[in-house]
Design a protein around this motif. Structure first.
Motif, PDB file in Angstrom:
ATOM      1  N   SER A   1     -17.192   6.622   6.902  1.00 41.91           N
ATOM      2  CA  SER A   1     -17.675   5.244   6.944  1.00 41.91           C
ATOM      3  C   SER A   1     -17.986   4.833   8.379  1.00 41.91           C
ATOM      4  CB  SER A   1     -16.637   4.291   6.340  1.00 41.91           C
ATOM      5  OG  SER A   1     -16.521   4.491   4.948  1.00 41.91           O
ATOM      6  N   GLN A   2     -18.782   3.763   8.521  1.00 43.99           N
ATOM      7  CA  GLN A   2     -19.242   3.344   9.837  1.00 43.99           C
ATOM      8  C   GLN A   2     -18.983   1.854  10.066  1.00 43.99           C
ATOM      9  OE1 GLN A   2     -23.373   4.478   9.860  1.00 43.99           O
ATOM     10  NE2 GLN A   2     -22.943   6.665   9.713  1.00 43.99           N
ATOM     11  N   GLY A   3     -19.206   1.418  11.313  1.00 49.20           N
ATOM     12  CA  GLY A   3     -19.083   0.010  11.663  1.00 49.20           C
ATOM     13  C   GLY A   3     -17.669  -0.503  11.483  1.00 49.20           C
ATOM     14  N   ASP A   4     -17.527  -1.645  10.827  1.00 43.70           N
ATOM     15  CA  ASP A   4     -16.209  -2.250  10.621  1.00 43.70           C
ATOM     16  C   ASP A   4     -15.286  -1.358   9.808  1.00 43.70           C
ATOM     17  OD1 ASP A   4     -16.901  -4.601  11.987  1.00 43.70           O
ATOM     18  OD2 ASP A   4     -17.803  -5.463  10.184  1.00 43.70           O
TER      19      ASP A   4
ATOM     20  N   VAL B   1     -14.451  -3.602  -0.569  1.00 44.63           N
ATOM     21  CA  VAL B   1     -14.560  -4.326   0.700  1.00 44.63           C
ATOM     22  C   VAL B   1     -15.985  -4.333   1.260  1.00 44.63           C
ATOM     23  CG1 VAL B   1     -12.143  -3.936   1.304  1.00 44.63           C
ATOM     24  CG2 VAL B   1     -13.858  -2.252   1.998  1.00 44.63           C
ATOM     25  N   ASN B   2     -16.956  -4.052   0.391  1.00 43.42           N
ATOM     26  CA  ASN B   2     -18.382  -4.076   0.768  1.00 43.42           C
ATOM     27  C   ASN B   2     -18.802  -2.938   1.690  1.00 43.42           C
ATOM     28  OD1 ASN B   2     -19.031  -6.413  -0.781  1.00 43.42           O
ATOM     29  ND2 ASN B   2     -18.120  -7.692   0.824  1.00 43.42           N
ATOM     30  N   ASP B   3     -18.057  -1.864   1.688  1.00 47.47           N
ATOM     31  CA  ASP B   3     -18.499  -0.630   2.322  1.00 47.47           C
ATOM     32  C   ASP B   3     -19.453   0.078   1.349  1.00 47.47           C
ATOM     33  OD1 ASP B   3     -18.752   1.543   3.995  1.00 47.47           O
ATOM     34  OD2 ASP B   3     -16.676   2.230   3.795  1.00 47.47           O
ATOM     35  N   GLN B   4     -20.191   1.066   1.837  1.00 48.67           N
ATOM     36  CA  GLN B   4     -21.088   1.816   0.962  1.00 48.67           C
ATOM     37  C   GLN B   4     -20.265   2.688   0.000  1.00 48.67           C
ATOM     38  OE1 GLN B   4     -24.495   3.738   2.958  1.00 48.67           O
ATOM     39  NE2 GLN B   4     -23.935   2.568   4.788  1.00 48.67           N
ATOM     40  N   PRO B   5     -20.411   2.489  -1.311  1.00 47.76           N
ATOM     41  CA  PRO B   5     -19.580   3.211  -2.284  1.00 47.76           C
ATOM     42  C   PRO B   5     -19.614   4.726  -2.131  1.00 47.76           C
ATOM     43  CG  PRO B   5     -20.787   1.452  -3.372  1.00 47.76           C
ATOM     44  CD  PRO B   5     -21.303   1.522  -1.965  1.00 47.76           C
ATOM     45  N   GLU B   6     -20.774   5.290  -1.827  1.00 50.39           N
ATOM     46  CA  GLU B   6     -20.857   6.746  -1.712  1.00 50.39           C
ATOM     47  C   GLU B   6     -20.017   7.267  -0.555  1.00 50.39           C
ATOM     48  OE1 GLU B   6     -22.106   8.806  -3.908  1.00 50.39           O
ATOM     49  OE2 GLU B   6     -22.533   7.015  -5.111  1.00 50.39           O
TER      50      GLU B   6
ATOM     51  N   ASN C   1      -3.997  -1.491  15.234  1.00 54.08           N
ATOM     52  CA  ASN C   1      -5.204  -1.542  14.409  1.00 54.08           C
ATOM     53  C   ASN C   1      -6.273  -0.532  14.827  1.00 54.08           C
ATOM     54  OD1 ASN C   1      -5.776  -3.165  16.761  1.00 54.08           O
ATOM     55  ND2 ASN C   1      -7.526  -4.027  15.661  1.00 54.08           N
ATOM     56  N   ARG C   2      -6.029   0.222  15.875  1.00 51.58           N
ATOM     57  CA  ARG C   2      -6.920   1.351  16.164  1.00 51.58           C
ATOM     58  C   ARG C   2      -6.526   2.576  15.345  1.00 51.58           C
ATOM     59  NH1 ARG C   2      -8.237   1.343  22.688  1.00 51.58           N
ATOM     60  NH2 ARG C   2      -9.204  -0.732  22.739  1.00 51.58           N
ATOM     61  N   GLN C   3      -5.330   2.521  14.807  1.00 52.34           N
ATOM     62  CA  GLN C   3      -4.840   3.639  13.989  1.00 52.34           C
ATOM     63  C   GLN C   3      -4.890   3.315  12.498  1.00 52.34           C
ATOM     64  OE1 GLN C   3      -4.260   6.382  15.408  1.00 52.34           O
ATOM     65  NE2 GLN C   3      -2.754   7.604  14.346  1.00 52.34           N
ATOM     66  N   PHE C   4      -4.654   2.024  12.166  1.00 48.92           N
ATOM     67  CA  PHE C   4      -4.631   1.581  10.778  1.00 48.92           C
ATOM     68  C   PHE C   4      -5.526   0.354  10.623  1.00 48.92           C
ATOM     69  CE2 PHE C   4      -0.487   3.438  11.765  1.00 48.92           C
ATOM     70  CZ  PHE C   4      -0.372   4.403  10.783  1.00 48.92           C
ATOM     71  N   PHE C   5      -6.096   0.172   9.443  1.00 55.49           N
ATOM     72  CA  PHE C   5      -6.857  -1.049   9.178  1.00 55.49           C
ATOM     73  C   PHE C   5      -5.907  -2.235   9.116  1.00 55.49           C
ATOM     74  CE2 PHE C   5      -9.530   2.288   7.148  1.00 55.49           C
ATOM     75  CZ  PHE C   5     -10.663   2.117   7.923  1.00 55.49           C
ATOM     76  N   SER C   6      -6.320  -3.355   9.722  1.00 53.84           N
ATOM     77  CA  SER C   6      -5.500  -4.570   9.732  1.00 53.84           C
ATOM     78  C   SER C   6      -6.386  -5.774   9.446  1.00 53.84           C
ATOM     79  CB  SER C   6      -4.804  -4.744  11.084  1.00 53.84           C
ATOM     80  OG  SER C   6      -4.234  -6.043  11.192  1.00 53.84           O
TER      81      SER C   6
ATOM     82  N   THR D   1     -12.670  -5.436   7.235  1.00 59.74           N
ATOM     83  CA  THR D   1     -12.101  -4.152   7.620  1.00 59.74           C
ATOM     84  C   THR D   1     -11.937  -3.278   6.387  1.00 59.74           C
ATOM     85  OG1 THR D   1     -10.320  -3.146   8.936  1.00 59.74           O
ATOM     86  CG2 THR D   1      -9.662  -4.829   7.359  1.00 59.74           C
ATOM     87  N   GLY D   2     -11.530  -2.040   6.606  1.00 57.94           N
ATOM     88  CA  GLY D   2     -11.326  -1.123   5.504  1.00 57.94           C
ATOM     89  C   GLY D   2      -9.905  -1.185   4.968  1.00 57.94           C
ATOM     90  N   ARG D   3      -9.544  -0.173   4.206  1.00 58.88           N
ATOM     91  CA  ARG D   3      -8.207  -0.086   3.620  1.00 58.88           C
ATOM     92  C   ARG D   3      -7.648   1.326   3.801  1.00 58.88           C
ATOM     93  NH1 ARG D   3      -9.401  -4.642   3.656  1.00 58.88           N
ATOM     94  NH2 ARG D   3      -9.148  -6.260   2.047  1.00 58.88           N
TER      95      ARG D   3
END
Length: 273
Positions: A38-41, A51-56, A250-255, A263-265
């Motif tokens: 994944s990219q960006g946020d 979370v509105n990331d690209q499903p693929e 938060n550089r290691q884990f999504f927060s 952010t991601g999960r």
């Protein structure tokens, strides 16, 4: 007991491991934000499909993480978490549900339990508390999502109680891992939330709430879930705590808080061998 990040030896993939869970009985892991596509946020191992990331890309990330764990791609079970305290018992027929399609995930649930071997349970987090439970005697497991609402509703205690009722587990046999989550250093709540915790857990108040100079409170969610497990009969020596704040790291884990809400999960996975 300890929690540490272990290299999966593929593409900067690191997996959080608790020493409490016997490797010969269980497969488990907590992801970081590294090693995915994944990219960006959502850079880079976002495992949340909601979370509105690209499903693929998320699907690829989930396959990457399962490969790192040594689990068959697509073999897990997920749910649509709602910050509640509902629990679902997973059977073999549920294999793969929600792994590649969020709308197919088990709805309105914040904890999954099973006694089926080779059926990984996977839940998602970005500051909330991951709670992993495993009974090596009855060969039963559970994974719970401890946000503030679920924690207030007793999700940790209820998951243990469910395992006792459904699988005949004895609390003193259950092993627990409490994963990386937002710590009291970074988690400030208002009076209404604090009063709710005071009412629900009067015996815990001094341990879990510290008043700030501004009149709010710092709330310790991981500690609250730990104390729930102890109250339900788990032994202190059977509870392994990561003691890692996701907001501070938060550089290691999504927060969710530290990353401004977009952010991601990360995921917690647990399976019986």
């Amino acid at each position: 007991m300890s929690f540490s990040l272990v290299s999966a030896k593929l593409n900067n993939l690191w997996i959080g491991k608790f020493s409490i869970f016997p490797d010969e009985l269980f497969v488990h892991g907590i992801s970081t934000r590294h090693g995915g596509v994944s990219q960006g946020d959502f850079d880079s191992l976002n495992l949340g499909l909601h979370v509105n990331d690209q499903p693929e890309l998320v699907k690829k990330n989930r396959d990457i993480f399962f490969t790192g764990l040594g689990l068959p791609a697509g073999s897990g079970v997920t749910c649509q978490q709602v910050h509640g305290a509902n629990i679902f018992c997973v059977a073999g027929e549920h294999t793969g549900i929600g792994m590649y399609n969020y709308t197919e995930a088990i709805s309105d649930v914040d904890a999954l339990v099973t006694n089926v071997s080779g059926l990984p349970l996977m839940l998602f987090f970005a500051d909330c508390t991951p709670i992993l439970l495993a009974d090596p005697v009855k060969k039963a497991i559970g994974v719970a999502h401890g946000g503030w609402k679920g924690t207030l509703a007793g999700i940790a205690k209820k998951t243990v109680s469910y395992m006792v009722k459904e699988f005949g587990c004895m609390p003193e046999h259950i092993l627990a891992g409490i994963g990386p989550a937002i710590g009291p250093c970074c988690y400030e709540v208002g009076n209404e939330v604090a009063e709710g915790f005071k009412t629900a857990f009067p015996d815990f108040e001094q341990d879990i709430l510290k008043k700030t100079s501004g009149g709010h409170y710092h709330l310790d969610l991981p500690r609250t879930n730990y104390l729930q497990l102890r109250q339900e009969g788990l032994l202190a020596e059977h509870i392994d705590m990561a003691d890692v704040c996701t907001a501070c790291n938060n550089r290691q884990f999504f927060s969710y808080r530290a990353d401004g809400g977009r952010t991601g999960r990360i995921a917690a996975v647990l399976s019986i061998k």
